[in-house]
Scaffold this motif. Structure first.
Motif, PDB file in Angstrom:
ATOM      1  N   SER A  25      -3.838   6.284   0.005  1.00 40.23           N
ATOM      2  CA  SER A  25      -3.213   5.962  -1.272  1.00 40.23           C
ATOM      3  C   SER A  25      -4.280   5.478  -2.252  1.00 40.23           C
ATOM      4  CB  SER A  25      -2.163   4.875  -1.014  1.00 40.23           C
ATOM      5  OG  SER A  25      -1.530   4.527  -2.198  1.00 40.23           O
ATOM      6  N   GLU A  50      -2.341  10.137  -1.924  1.00 40.29           N
ATOM      7  CA  GLU A  50      -1.296   9.740  -2.864  1.00 40.29           C
ATOM      8  C   GLU A  50      -1.975   9.177  -4.101  1.00 40.29           C
ATOM      9  OE1 GLU A  50       0.686   5.876  -2.587  1.00 40.29           O
ATOM     10  OE2 GLU A  50       2.582   6.867  -3.036  1.00 40.29           O
ATOM     11  N   ARG A  52      -1.463   6.905  -7.174  1.00 36.51           N
ATOM     12  CA  ARG A  52      -0.574   5.911  -7.763  1.00 36.51           C
ATOM     13  C   ARG A  52      -0.876   5.803  -9.262  1.00 36.51           C
ATOM     14  NH1 ARG A  52       1.760   1.797  -4.812  1.00 36.51           N
ATOM     15  NH2 ARG A  52       2.253   1.016  -6.895  1.00 36.51           N
ATOM     16  N   THR A  80       2.763   9.805  -7.491  1.00 34.88           N
ATOM     17  CA  THR A  80       3.670   8.651  -7.531  1.00 34.88           C
ATOM     18  C   THR A  80       3.473   7.884  -8.834  1.00 34.88           C
ATOM     19  OG1 THR A  80       3.497   8.396  -5.119  1.00 34.88           O
ATOM     20  CG2 THR A  80       4.296   6.498  -6.336  1.00 34.88           C
ATOM     21  N   ARG A  82       5.109   4.607  -9.656  1.00 27.91           N
ATOM     22  CA  ARG A  82       6.059   3.630  -9.113  1.00 27.91           C
ATOM     23  C   ARG A  82       6.559   2.670 -10.178  1.00 27.91           C
ATOM     24  NH1 ARG A  82       7.727   5.250  -5.513  1.00 27.91           N
ATOM     25  NH2 ARG A  82       6.310   5.047  -3.755  1.00 27.91           N
ATOM     26  N   ASP A 112       6.836  11.910  -5.452  1.00 23.00           N
ATOM     27  CA  ASP A 112       7.586  10.791  -4.872  1.00 23.00           C
ATOM     28  C   ASP A 112       8.506  10.241  -5.953  1.00 23.00           C
ATOM     29  OD1 ASP A 112       8.175   7.968  -4.299  1.00 23.00           O
ATOM     30  OD2 ASP A 112       6.634   8.057  -2.750  1.00 23.00           O
ATOM     31  N   HIS A 141      12.218   1.124  -1.760  1.00 26.98           N
ATOM     32  CA  HIS A 141      11.400  -0.061  -1.436  1.00 26.98           C
ATOM     33  C   HIS A 141      12.243  -1.302  -1.640  1.00 26.98           C
ATOM     34  CE1 HIS A 141       8.715   3.153  -2.696  1.00 26.98           C
ATOM     35  NE2 HIS A 141       7.832   2.652  -1.862  1.00 26.98           N
ATOM     36  N   LYS A 167      11.452   8.155   2.696  1.00 30.06           N
ATOM     37  CA  LYS A 167      10.511   7.036   2.923  1.00 30.06           C
ATOM     38  C   LYS A 167      11.208   5.708   2.656  1.00 30.06           C
ATOM     39  CE  LYS A 167       7.092   6.432   0.127  1.00 30.06           C
ATOM     40  NZ  LYS A 167       5.818   6.669  -0.540  1.00 30.06           N
ATOM     41  N   ILE A 199       8.310   1.901   6.948  1.00 32.00           N
ATOM     42  CA  ILE A 199       7.236   0.901   6.827  1.00 32.00           C
ATOM     43  C   ILE A 199       7.871  -0.479   6.693  1.00 32.00           C
ATOM     44  CG2 ILE A 199       5.366   0.066   5.335  1.00 32.00           C
ATOM     45  CD1 ILE A 199       5.173   2.970   4.229  1.00 32.00           C
ATOM     46  N   MET A 201       6.826  -3.811   5.233  1.00 31.64           N
ATOM     47  CA  MET A 201       5.746  -4.360   4.396  1.00 31.64           C
ATOM     48  C   MET A 201       5.532  -5.849   4.680  1.00 31.64           C
ATOM     49  SD  MET A 201       6.397  -2.519   0.699  1.00 31.64           S
ATOM     50  CE  MET A 201       8.139  -2.929   0.597  1.00 31.64           C
ATOM     51  N   ARG A 209       2.848  -0.444  10.799  1.00 31.21           N
ATOM     52  CA  ARG A 209       2.168   0.656  10.110  1.00 31.21           C
ATOM     53  C   ARG A 209       1.487   1.603  11.102  1.00 31.21           C
ATOM     54  NH1 ARG A 209       1.812   0.255   4.662  1.00 31.21           N
ATOM     55  NH2 ARG A 209       2.685  -1.656   3.791  1.00 31.21           N
ATOM     56  N   TYR A 221       0.655   5.294   5.545  1.00 31.60           N
ATOM     57  CA  TYR A 221      -0.020   5.036   4.266  1.00 31.60           C
ATOM     58  C   TYR A 221      -1.115   4.002   4.462  1.00 31.60           C
ATOM     59  CZ  TYR A 221       3.283   7.649   1.385  1.00 31.60           C
ATOM     60  OH  TYR A 221       4.023   8.657   0.804  1.00 31.60           O
ATOM     61  N   THR A 228      -2.536  -0.852  -2.046  1.00 31.17           N
ATOM     62  CA  THR A 228      -1.481  -0.457  -2.986  1.00 31.17           C
ATOM     63  C   THR A 228      -0.109  -1.013  -2.589  1.00 31.17           C
ATOM     64  OG1 THR A 228      -1.063   1.651  -1.854  1.00 31.17           O
ATOM     65  CG2 THR A 228      -2.676   1.694  -3.651  1.00 31.17           C
ATOM     66  N   ALA A 229      -0.052  -1.746  -1.488  1.00 33.58           N
ATOM     67  CA  ALA A 229       1.203  -2.396  -1.082  1.00 33.58           C
ATOM     68  C   ALA A 229       0.866  -3.511  -0.101  1.00 33.58           C
ATOM     69  CB  ALA A 229       2.148  -1.401  -0.426  1.00 33.58           C
ATOM     70  N   GLN A 232      -0.959  -3.533   3.988  1.00 30.13           N
ATOM     71  CA  GLN A 232      -1.610  -2.283   4.404  1.00 30.13           C
ATOM     72  C   GLN A 232      -2.842  -2.563   5.260  1.00 30.13           C
ATOM     73  OE1 GLN A 232      -2.228  -0.342   0.618  1.00 30.13           O
ATOM     74  NE2 GLN A 232      -0.600   1.136   1.036  1.00 30.13           N
TER      75      GLN A 232
HETATM   76  O1  LIG Z   1       5.790   3.991  -0.825  1.00 29.20           O
HETATM   77  C1  LIG Z   1       4.640   3.825  -0.483  1.00 29.20           C
HETATM   78  C2  LIG Z   1       4.289   3.087   0.710  1.00 29.20           C
HETATM   79  C3  LIG Z   1       3.545   1.853   0.314  1.00 29.20           C
HETATM   80  O2  LIG Z   1       4.427   1.050  -0.421  1.00 29.20           O
HETATM   81  C4  LIG Z   1       3.117   1.071   1.559  1.00 29.20           C
HETATM   82  O3  LIG Z   1       3.803   0.123   1.878  1.00 29.20           O
HETATM   83  O4  LIG Z   1       2.100   1.422   2.161  1.00 29.20           O
HETATM   84  C5  LIG Z   1       2.335   2.247  -0.512  1.00 29.20           C
HETATM   85  C6  LIG Z   1       2.718   3.051  -1.738  1.00 29.20           C
HETATM   86  O5  LIG Z   1       1.554   3.455  -2.425  1.00 29.20           O
HETATM   87  C7  LIG Z   1       3.517   4.238  -1.331  1.00 29.20           C
HETATM   88  O6  LIG Z   1       3.965   4.900  -2.478  1.00 29.20           O
END
Ligand SMILES: O=C1C[C@@](O)(C(=O)O)C[C@@H](O)[C@@H]1O
Length: 246
Positions: A25, A50, A52, A80, A82, A112, A141, A167, A199, A201, A209, A221, A228-229, A232
């Protein structure tokens, strides 16, 4: 339930649905940095990228199109943009966000879109993707909670009724949240055999993950450079774990 997704989805030549794929990402503040990440990315095991776009200071930067064309040769790109309520940074209206997605779709291999995007706007993206023959990841999310098993199952099923890849990213506040998500992922995958990504988070969910693929989650991801989240795991570590442990 009307699930329209295929068992295996082709994202720019990469099949999603039968074994875990690594998505790097890319979240940068300007197009120059974004291109730099693309040029210097150690591909190790990166199957998909991906972009962003919401994380750019100016998501409407005209240079972005140039940056996107042939971004990392041979690696398909997911687009994406978001929205804020789902962990993103796009500050404009929903109309503007969807306009941008529809404009940039020409340059990518998949798009996405958030499940909770207003119906007519979501349909615009779905239709545009269909015109271009591109698969759609429909995402959801929940930034502060996960929900019980029934809710998680409903979520995954609703996502699969809407797009090609489902997702579901939820915030885990306990180990139980993680176990519920893994359990439901396994059940849904077993029953429906469709491409999904689950996922948990945050810090508590970090281990999911790498573990979720064992339960049927198809996408991992990891940040190409900047996180980015929440929660990760760096790309090199993901690669190491995939190679040595899974
Ligand atoms: O939706 C997702 C998954 C994500 O949110 C993550 O938790 O790794 C990271 C985002 O960039 C991606 O669009």
């Amino acid at each position: 339930m009307r699930v329209s997704a295929k068992d295996l989805v082709d994202v720019g030549g990469v099949d999603v649905g039968d074994s875990p794929r690594v998505v790097a990402s890319v979240g940068e503040r300007d197009v120059g940095k974004l291109v730099d990440v693309g040029e210097n990315l150690d591909l190790g095991r990166v199957d998909l990228l991906e972009l962003r776009v919401d994380l750019l200071d100016d998501p409407f930067d005209p240079e972005l199109r140039r940056g996107l064309s042939n971004f990392v040769p041979g690696v398909p790109v997911i687009l994406t943009v978001r929205r804020e309520s789902e962990g993103g940074d796009f500050r404009g209206s929903e109309n503007k966000r969807v306009d941008l997605l529809c404009k940039l779709i020409d340059f990518v291999d998949a798009v996405d879109i958030e499940y909770r995007t207003q119906g007519d706007l979501r349909d615009r993206v779905l239709q545009r993707a269909q015109e271009e023959g591109l698969p759609v990841i429909v995402s959801l999310h929940k930034m502060d909670r996960a929900g019980k098993k029934d809710e998680l199952r409903n979520d995954l099923e609703s996502l699969l009724e809407t797009g090609d890849i489902a997702k579901l990213a939820v915030k885990a506040n306990s180990l139980k949240d993680c176990l519920n998500l893994l359990d439901v992922t396994q059940e849904v995958k077993k029953e429906l055999k469709k491409p999904i990504c689950s996922i948990a988070m945050g810090d508590i969910g970090r281990f999911t993950r790498v573990v979720a693929p064992l339960f049927g989650s198809d996408l991992i991801y990891a940040p190409a450079r900047n996180e980015t989240a929440p929660g990760q795991i760096p790309l090199e570590k993901i690669n190491y774990i995939l190679k040595n442990l899974l």
